[in-house]
Design an enzyme around this catalytic site. Structure first.
Site, PDB file in Angstrom:
ATOM      1  CG  ASP A 143       4.595  -1.138  12.324  1.00 25.66           C
ATOM      2  OD1 ASP A 143       3.872  -0.971  11.326  1.00 25.66           O
ATOM      3  OD2 ASP A 143       4.667  -0.300  13.241  1.00 25.66           O
ATOM      4  CG  ASN A 193       4.081   3.232  10.274  1.00 20.06           C
ATOM      5  OD1 ASN A 193       3.325   2.532  10.959  1.00 20.06           O
ATOM      6  ND2 ASN A 193       3.976   3.304   8.950  1.00 20.06           N
ATOM      7  CD  GLU A 204       1.758 -26.825   4.896  1.00 25.02           C
ATOM      8  OE1 GLU A 204       1.773 -28.042   5.182  1.00 25.02           O
ATOM      9  OE2 GLU A 204       1.721 -25.921   5.770  1.00 25.02           O
ATOM     10  CG  HIS A 248      -0.258  -0.141   2.526  1.00 22.55           C
ATOM     11  ND1 HIS A 248       0.206  -1.346   2.997  1.00 22.55           N
ATOM     12  CD2 HIS A 248       0.039   0.773   3.481  1.00 22.55           C
ATOM     13  CE1 HIS A 248       0.771  -1.162   4.185  1.00 22.55           C
ATOM     14  NE2 HIS A 248       0.679   0.113   4.496  1.00 22.55           N
TER      15      HIS A 248
END
Length: 631
Positions: free
Chosen positions: A145, A175, A356, A67
């Protein structure tokens, strides 16, 4: 240099604001926290040829916190890879700069990100590729984070340390603020450091807005040998604009135009700084073995062989013919038989243990760097890595997936081990190919077809040994099927694949003895499905199709068959499905097939019931029209 870096970091923040405000959406605050880190990394440490983004010696940069792509796109602009006009097309329809990085449209990035928790595992695959190919490139993964709450992140931390991947560097942008509030650890950098060190990493806590500290940390990461490095940067979300810096409720919100102007002024105004990202030093790895001829395993028609065993045999043969082929497995290689590649080419087999999600994402990291990647585990356990498989398709990766031990036919292990939703799951992956062989020679041939097939492919294999039906010379085109039994008197078409095909053939023999003729189709290609053969069979058997599958009734073989008639150009046949409808338990395979209603006895009963019902109106109309044309 410090002034230049400070100006560049400010420009990255300004351009992140400009692009998201122009778009009316996006994540400027998440981009602003990372700007100083990106500025130092790109200006001083990254080695990348933007004219040749897939050059084998380029360092790799994975923006796991996808993002925050505005800051990455802003860095691309500063490096001269895109211009300002393109930067301001962020998130617009048709733009290469989508809301999260996407290599389908932007070749400057290797993988799609944005589904958090996957970037580090992709980086593991890239670092393994560097080692395998004896390249010196480094892999940097920028993480948020918040995403460290994902279990897949710690799978990757574990495997990176296990393989001592000292060219891998994780950059955690700490942050403090997630989407809806403070993150689990907030600014407790030492907790992140302790966790990374506990997994065997070299780890440091760093002030993420101190350019000198960032520089020193990245230099230390380069100098660290024998283990990967994790740099935990304490940053402020929205850093550089006092209105939003370290304030909640600004996640994913662009600044209004008036606030954007205010922020840009506070950041020192617009700039047009350019910098040259240094190109990598070209290496000459040791020559790899030449490709040998492909010698697929062959099996006699008087044998019984499990298709899972053929997966391993064929994988070893393909490994001889393709030096760039690798395999990853989740600690079941003696059951999936991927161990056959490990025996033949141990340097190209990677044990991912019971992880997996990491296995699939690491496979993606290897695939986008040019490897022919096969990953395998029990079909049931692939469900926990479904998001990774979905994102592999978004990443435009080519990944060959094998799910073994599918269906109730595995027997005594019970429902926790039975892949019963895998066909539906894999059919739903964008652009996927789904294959379900029933015989040894067919499996080997399909493996050979997969090796050059683009996209995400899935091969479903079975635990039981089954009779060999086909000669080694038989061809099995993807998208095809095989009509194994047919006559001019067929009243029903039985469609099956894998284990149920053998039940269908037994049912055919019993029905023949009773004077009932049926057609039997081996629908080994579940996606794409053989539309032509299915439509012809429906016409010639009065629109009566019986589909038998060792899978839940939803989304599997029968739904694939119905898609052959979904365009409305052909009459819709009467389709009866025999599938698993109740939760199975433990038992012998034959007991479980019978209990699920998918064995030969139930097929015979279903054929009698189906032939005693009238043909569908559409099929009768078609038959009448054909009769009129004939006469």
């Amino acid at each position: 240099m410090a002034d230049t870096l400070a100006g560049l970091a400010a420009q990255l923040r300004v351009d992140s604001i400009r692009a998201t405000t122009a778009a009316g959406s996006g994540h400027p605050s998440s981009s602003m926290s990372a700007a100083d880190i990106v500025a130092v990394l790109f200006q001083k440490y990254l080695r990348f040829d933007f004219q040749h983004p897939h050059a084998p010696d380029n360092d790799r940069f994975v923006l796991s916190k996808g993002h925050a792509c505005p800051v990455l796109y802003a860095a691309f602009k500063a490096a001269g890879a895109i211009d300002d006009a393109e930067l301001l097309t962020l998130r617009q329809f048709g733009s290469r700069l989508e809301g999260h990085p996407n290599p389908h449209v932007l070749p400057l990035v290797d993988v799609a990100t944005g589904s958090l928790g996957q970037g580090l595992a992709i980086g593991v695959g890239m670092a393994l590729t560097a080692r395998l190919d004896q390249r010196r490139f480094r892999t940097y993964v920028m993480m948020g984070d918040s995403e460290t709450a994902e279990g897949s992140v710690w799978e990757a931390f574990d495997k990176a340390a296990h393989y001592k991947l000292d060219t891998l560097c994780a950059l955690i942008d700490m942050n403090r603020l997630g989407q809806s509030g403070e993150t689990e650890l907030g600014w407790n950098g030492e907790a992140y450091v302790a966790r990374a060190r506990a997994f065997g990493w070299h780890a440091l806590a760093v002030d993420g807005h101190d350019l000198g500290a960032i520089d020193r940390a990245l230099a230390e990461a380069q100098a660290t040998k024998g283990r990967p490095t994790c740099l935990v940067f304490k940053t402020e979300k929205g850093h550089g604009y006092s209105l939003i810096a370290n304030h909640e409720h600004w996640h994913g919100k662009p600044l209004p135009e008036d606030k954007a102007r205010e922020a840009i002024q506070e950041l020192g105004g617009e700039r047009n700084l350019r910098f040259d990202v240094r190109k990598p030093e070209v290496t000459k790895p040791t020559a790899k073995p030449a490709a040998g001829p492909l010698k697929l395993p062959t099996y006699a028609t008087d044998e019984k062989v499990a298709t899972r065993k053929v997966y391993g045999d064929a994988l070893a043969a393909l490994g001889d013919a393709y030096p760039d082929l690798v395999a990853l497995d989740a600690e079941v290689s003696n059951s999936t038989y991927s161990e056959e590649l490990r025996k033949a080419h141990p340097d190209r087999y990677f044990e991912m243990y019971i992880a997996e999600q990491n296995m699939v994402s690491s496979g993606v990291g290897m695939a986008v760097l040019g490897k022919r990647v096969f990953v395998s585990t029990f079909a049931a356990f692939l469900s926990r890595a479904y998001d990774q498989l979905r994102m592999a398709a978004v990443s435009n990766a080519t990944l060959h997936v094998c799910g073994s031990h599918a269906g109730v036919s595995i027997g005594e292990d019970g429902p926790s081990q039975m892949g019963l939703e895998d066909l539906a799951m894999m059919r739903a992956v964008a652009g996927s190919t789904v294959l379900y062989p029933s015989d040894a020679n067919q499996t080997a041939r399909l493996m050979a077809a997969l090796v050059d097939l683009r996209g995400i492919s899935y091969l479903r294999t079975t635990r039981a040994k089954t009779p060999v039906l086909y000669a080694p010379t038989e061809e099995f085109p993807i998208g095809g099927s095989k009509v194994l039994r047919r006559s001019d008197r067929d009243v029903v078409t039985i469609v099956a694949a894998g284990i149920t095909l053998h039940e269908a053939l037994e049912a055919h023999a019993r029905l023949q003895d009773a004077g009932v003729s049926v057609r039997v189709i081996d629908l080994y290609s579940v996606k794409p499905v053989d539309v032509k053969t299915l439509r012809q069979a429906a016409k010639e058997t009065q629109g009566r199709l019986l589909v038998v599958e060792d899978h839940w009734a939803e989304g599997g073989l029968a739904d694939a068959v119905l898609e052959a008639f979904s365009d409305g150009t052909e009459p819709l046949p009467r389709v009866k499905r025999l599938a698993v409808r109740k939760l199975p338990g433990s038992g012998k395979p034959e007991e479980l097939l019978a209990a699920a209603g998918i064995d030969a006895t139930h097929i015979v009963e279903a054929v009698h019931a189906l032939r005693d019902t009238p043909a569908s109106e559409g099929s009768r109309a078609t038959s009448t029209a054909q009769t009129r044309r004939t006469h």
